[in-house]
Design a protein around this motif. Structure first.
Motif, PDB file in Angstrom:
ATOM      1  N   GLU A  30       0.830  -1.204   0.000  1.00 40.79           N
ATOM      2  CA  GLU A  30       0.000   0.000   0.000  1.00 40.79           C
ATOM      3  C   GLU A  30       0.870   1.261   0.000  1.00 40.79           C
ATOM      4  OE1 GLU A  30      -3.822   1.725   2.461  1.00 40.79           O
ATOM      5  OE2 GLU A  30      -2.110   0.944   3.578  1.00 40.79           O
ATOM      6  N   LYS A  31       1.900   1.275   0.831  1.00 39.75           N
ATOM      7  CA  LYS A  31       2.790   2.440   0.883  1.00 39.75           C
ATOM      8  C   LYS A  31       3.451   2.694  -0.479  1.00 39.75           C
ATOM      9  CE  LYS A  31       3.946   1.996   5.803  1.00 39.75           C
ATOM     10  NZ  LYS A  31       5.039   1.729   6.786  1.00 39.75           N
ATOM     11  N   THR A  32       3.871   1.612  -1.117  1.00 39.38           N
ATOM     12  CA  THR A  32       4.509   1.741  -2.428  1.00 39.38           C
ATOM     13  C   THR A  32       3.527   2.277  -3.466  1.00 39.38           C
ATOM     14  OG1 THR A  32       5.985  -0.114  -1.920  1.00 39.38           O
ATOM     15  CG2 THR A  32       5.760   0.513  -4.230  1.00 39.38           C
ATOM     16  N   CYS A  33       2.322   1.748  -3.447  1.00 40.12           N
ATOM     17  CA  CYS A  33       1.300   2.187  -4.409  1.00 40.12           C
ATOM     18  C   CYS A  33       0.934   3.649  -4.213  1.00 40.12           C
ATOM     19  CB  CYS A  33       0.059   1.303  -4.295  1.00 40.12           C
ATOM     20  SG  CYS A  33       0.283  -0.391  -4.865  1.00 40.12           S
ATOM     21  N   ILE A  34       0.815   4.058  -2.956  1.00 43.06           N
ATOM     22  CA  ILE A  34       0.479   5.458  -2.661  1.00 43.06           C
ATOM     23  C   ILE A  34       1.581   6.384  -3.153  1.00 43.06           C
ATOM     24  CG2 ILE A  34       0.156   7.137  -0.805  1.00 43.06           C
ATOM     25  CD1 ILE A  34      -1.282   4.977   0.778  1.00 43.06           C
ATOM     26  N   SER A  35       2.829   5.972  -2.944  1.00 46.69           N
ATOM     27  CA  SER A  35       3.956   6.796  -3.393  1.00 46.69           C
ATOM     28  C   SER A  35       4.011   6.919  -4.912  1.00 46.69           C
ATOM     29  CB  SER A  35       5.277   6.207  -2.870  1.00 46.69           C
ATOM     30  OG  SER A  35       5.528   4.932  -3.462  1.00 46.69           O
ATOM     31  N   LEU A  36       3.428   5.923  -5.604  1.00 46.60           N
ATOM     32  CA  LEU A  36       3.414   5.944  -7.067  1.00 46.60           C
ATOM     33  C   LEU A  36       2.150   6.587  -7.627  1.00 46.60           C
ATOM     34  CD1 LEU A  36       4.830   2.366  -7.796  1.00 46.60           C
ATOM     35  CD2 LEU A  36       6.041   4.551  -7.973  1.00 46.60           C
ATOM     36  N   GLY A  37       1.259   7.021  -6.725  1.00 47.69           N
ATOM     37  CA  GLY A  37       0.046   7.710  -7.152  1.00 47.69           C
ATOM     38  C   GLY A  37      -1.088   6.801  -7.568  1.00 47.69           C
ATOM     39  N   ALA A  38      -1.076   5.554  -7.171  1.00 49.83           N
ATOM     40  CA  ALA A  38      -2.142   4.616  -7.542  1.00 49.83           C
ATOM     41  C   ALA A  38      -3.409   4.913  -6.749  1.00 49.83           C
ATOM     42  CB  ALA A  38      -1.685   3.181  -7.292  1.00 49.83           C
ATOM     43  N   ASN A  39      -4.576   4.644  -7.367  1.00 51.68           N
ATOM     44  CA  ASN A  39      -5.831   4.824  -6.653  1.00 51.68           C
ATOM     45  C   ASN A  39      -6.127   3.599  -5.793  1.00 51.68           C
ATOM     46  OD1 ASN A  39      -7.002   2.796  -8.346  1.00 51.68           O
ATOM     47  ND2 ASN A  39      -7.409   4.362  -9.903  1.00 51.68           N
ATOM     48  N   LYS A  40      -7.224   3.654  -5.035  1.00 52.48           N
ATOM     49  CA  LYS A  40      -7.538   2.580  -4.088  1.00 52.48           C
ATOM     50  C   LYS A  40      -7.799   1.251  -4.790  1.00 52.48           C
ATOM     51  CE  LYS A  40      -9.385   5.503  -0.402  1.00 52.48           C
ATOM     52  NZ  LYS A  40     -10.551   5.789   0.475  1.00 52.48           N
ATOM     53  N   LEU A  41      -8.483   1.298  -5.934  1.00 51.83           N
ATOM     54  CA  LEU A  41      -8.797   0.064  -6.659  1.00 51.83           C
ATOM     55  C   LEU A  41      -7.528  -0.598  -7.180  1.00 51.83           C
ATOM     56  CD1 LEU A  41     -10.990  -1.822  -7.676  1.00 51.83           C
ATOM     57  CD2 LEU A  41     -11.149  -0.428  -9.758  1.00 51.83           C
ATOM     58  N   ASP A  42      -6.641   0.183  -7.748  1.00 51.22           N
ATOM     59  CA  ASP A  42      -5.376  -0.358  -8.255  1.00 51.22           C
ATOM     60  C   ASP A  42      -4.520  -0.895  -7.109  1.00 51.22           C
ATOM     61  OD1 ASP A  42      -5.958   0.218 -10.874  1.00 51.22           O
ATOM     62  OD2 ASP A  42      -5.076   2.218 -10.798  1.00 51.22           O
ATOM     63  N   THR A  43      -4.557  -0.186  -5.972  1.00 51.29           N
ATOM     64  CA  THR A  43      -3.804  -0.634  -4.801  1.00 51.29           C
ATOM     65  C   THR A  43      -4.322  -1.974  -4.312  1.00 51.29           C
ATOM     66  OG1 THR A  43      -3.369   1.651  -4.104  1.00 51.29           O
ATOM     67  CG2 THR A  43      -3.150  -0.059  -2.439  1.00 51.29           C
ATOM     68  N   PHE A  44      -5.644  -2.110  -4.257  1.00 52.63           N
ATOM     69  CA  PHE A  44      -6.260  -3.356  -3.803  1.00 52.63           C
ATOM     70  C   PHE A  44      -5.894  -4.509  -4.734  1.00 52.63           C
ATOM     71  CE2 PHE A  44      -9.740  -6.388  -3.289  1.00 52.63           C
ATOM     72  CZ  PHE A  44      -9.837  -6.468  -1.903  1.00 52.63           C
ATOM     73  N   TYR A  45      -5.957  -4.264  -6.034  1.00 46.84           N
ATOM     74  CA  TYR A  45      -5.612  -5.293  -7.023  1.00 46.84           C
ATOM     75  C   TYR A  45      -4.148  -5.700  -6.903  1.00 46.84           C
ATOM     76  CZ  TYR A  45      -4.545  -7.433 -11.519  1.00 46.84           C
ATOM     77  OH  TYR A  45      -4.112  -8.285 -12.500  1.00 46.84           O
ATOM     78  N   THR A  46      -3.277  -4.716  -6.680  1.00 40.55           N
ATOM     79  CA  THR A  46      -1.842  -5.000  -6.547  1.00 40.55           C
ATOM     80  C   THR A  46      -1.556  -5.833  -5.300  1.00 40.55           C
ATOM     81  OG1 THR A  46      -1.322  -2.909  -7.649  1.00 40.55           O
ATOM     82  CG2 THR A  46       0.454  -3.965  -6.416  1.00 40.55           C
ATOM     83  N   ILE A  47      -2.276  -5.539  -4.220  1.00 39.89           N
ATOM     84  CA  ILE A  47      -2.097  -6.313  -2.985  1.00 39.89           C
ATOM     85  C   ILE A  47      -2.476  -7.765  -3.211  1.00 39.89           C
ATOM     86  CG2 ILE A  47      -2.983  -6.634  -0.639  1.00 39.89           C
ATOM     87  CD1 ILE A  47      -3.194  -3.584  -0.441  1.00 39.89           C
ATOM     88  N   ILE A  48      -3.594  -7.983  -3.888  1.00 40.09           N
ATOM     89  CA  ILE A  48      -4.017  -9.361  -4.181  1.00 40.09           C
ATOM     90  C   ILE A  48      -2.974 -10.068  -5.045  1.00 40.09           C
ATOM     91  CG2 ILE A  48      -5.729 -10.764  -5.402  1.00 40.09           C
ATOM     92  CD1 ILE A  48      -7.847  -8.783  -4.585  1.00 40.09           C
ATOM     93  N   LYS A  49      -2.437  -9.347  -6.026  1.00 43.27           N
ATOM     94  CA  LYS A  49      -1.440  -9.937  -6.919  1.00 43.27           C
ATOM     95  C   LYS A  49      -0.163 -10.301  -6.174  1.00 43.27           C
ATOM     96  CE  LYS A  49       0.907  -9.060 -11.317  1.00 43.27           C
ATOM     97  NZ  LYS A  49       1.098  -8.090 -12.435  1.00 43.27           N
ATOM     98  N   GLU A  50       0.284  -9.417  -5.289  1.00 42.36           N
ATOM     99  CA  GLU A  50       1.519  -9.657  -4.545  1.00 42.36           C
ATOM    100  C   GLU A  50       1.348 -10.701  -3.443  1.00 42.36           C
ATOM    101  OE1 GLU A  50       4.525  -8.470  -5.233  1.00 42.36           O
ATOM    102  OE2 GLU A  50       3.649  -7.510  -7.006  1.00 42.36           O
ATOM    103  N   CYS A  51       0.115 -10.864  -2.968  1.00 43.79           N
ATOM    104  CA  CYS A  51      -0.137 -11.805  -1.858  1.00 43.79           C
ATOM    105  C   CYS A  51      -0.842 -13.070  -2.334  1.00 43.79           C
ATOM    106  CB  CYS A  51      -0.996 -11.124  -0.781  1.00 43.79           C
ATOM    107  SG  CYS A  51      -0.254  -9.681  -0.020  1.00 43.79           S
TER     108      CYS A  51
END
Length: 222
Positions: free
Chosen positions: A124-145
């Protein structure tokens, strides 16, 4: 042994309905619990609030709750005098799915929070620093986990496919309608038909092994 199995399926030709019903109920309840449990689990993992510890204590308690209590609760809810009695769901596959979903959900939710919290916060911290929105952040978390999340889903399915107490209470073990492999084993054992119980038990183990193997292969590919 092979001839015994062939004779068994010839004699008990309704066993395929039992197997189909087991898979339908277990996969449906696992899917429902996974969608809700994984989503809420990730949300709770990413946020700190006053009731978080209490929620986790309740979830951990429900993870070890006896299935017959869940069965009793669903039975009361779906009975004629219950709040949902008007829908006529008692002694139906839907009642079994509801009961199993209530059993599996705390497991998936609790394991999700405990297994992905550290990774999810960092992502989440990485996504926020890259300017990702909440939906993209959620999708990235699922992908990484995805590896621990697949393990969580596997544990949930194992709990669902092995359930007997709750599904017998709310399903009624009706032949050709709500009978599943676990209730079939309990019935045949009570009748003293140990050969039949052992064979269907072997089929249950084979199906569980096959489903778990598929999930583990998905983990390996990822």
């Amino acid at each position: 042994m092979i001839q015994l199995i062939i004779n068994f399926f010839n004699t008990y030709n309704d066993i395929f309905k039992v197997i189909t019903m087991s898979l339908t109920v277990s996969l449906s309840s696992t899917l429902i619990s996974s969608v809700l449990g994984l989503t809420l689990g990730i949300i709770v993992s990413l946020n700190e609030f006053k009731l978080k510890k209490h929620i986790m204590r309740v979830a951990n308690t429900l993870m070890s709750l006896p299935p017959v209590l869940i069965g009793l609760l669903v039975y009361i809810l779906l009975s004629r005098k219950g709040p949902l009695g008007q829908f006529g769901l008692l002694f139906s596959p839907m009642a079994m799915i509801i009961a199993q979903s209530m059993l599996v959900f705390p497991i998936i939710f609790g394991l999700t929070v405990s297994s992905v919290t550290e990774i999810a916060v960092e992502v989440e911290k990485t996504c926020i620093s890259l300017g990702a929105n909440k939906l993209d952040t959620f999708y990235t978390i699922i992908k990484e986990c995805k590896l621990p999340l697949l393990s969580v889903v596997t544990a949930g399915f194992g709990r669902a496919i092995s359930e007997v107490g709750a599904v017998m209470m709310v399903g009624g073990n009706i032949k050709g309608y709500t009978r599943v492999m676990t209730t079939y084993i309990a019935l045949e054992t009570g009748k003293g038909n140990f050969n039949e119980a052992i064979i269907i038990g072997f089929v249950l183990l084979l199906i569980s092994f096959s489903v778990n193997s598929v999930l583990f292969k998905l983990q390996g590919r990822n």
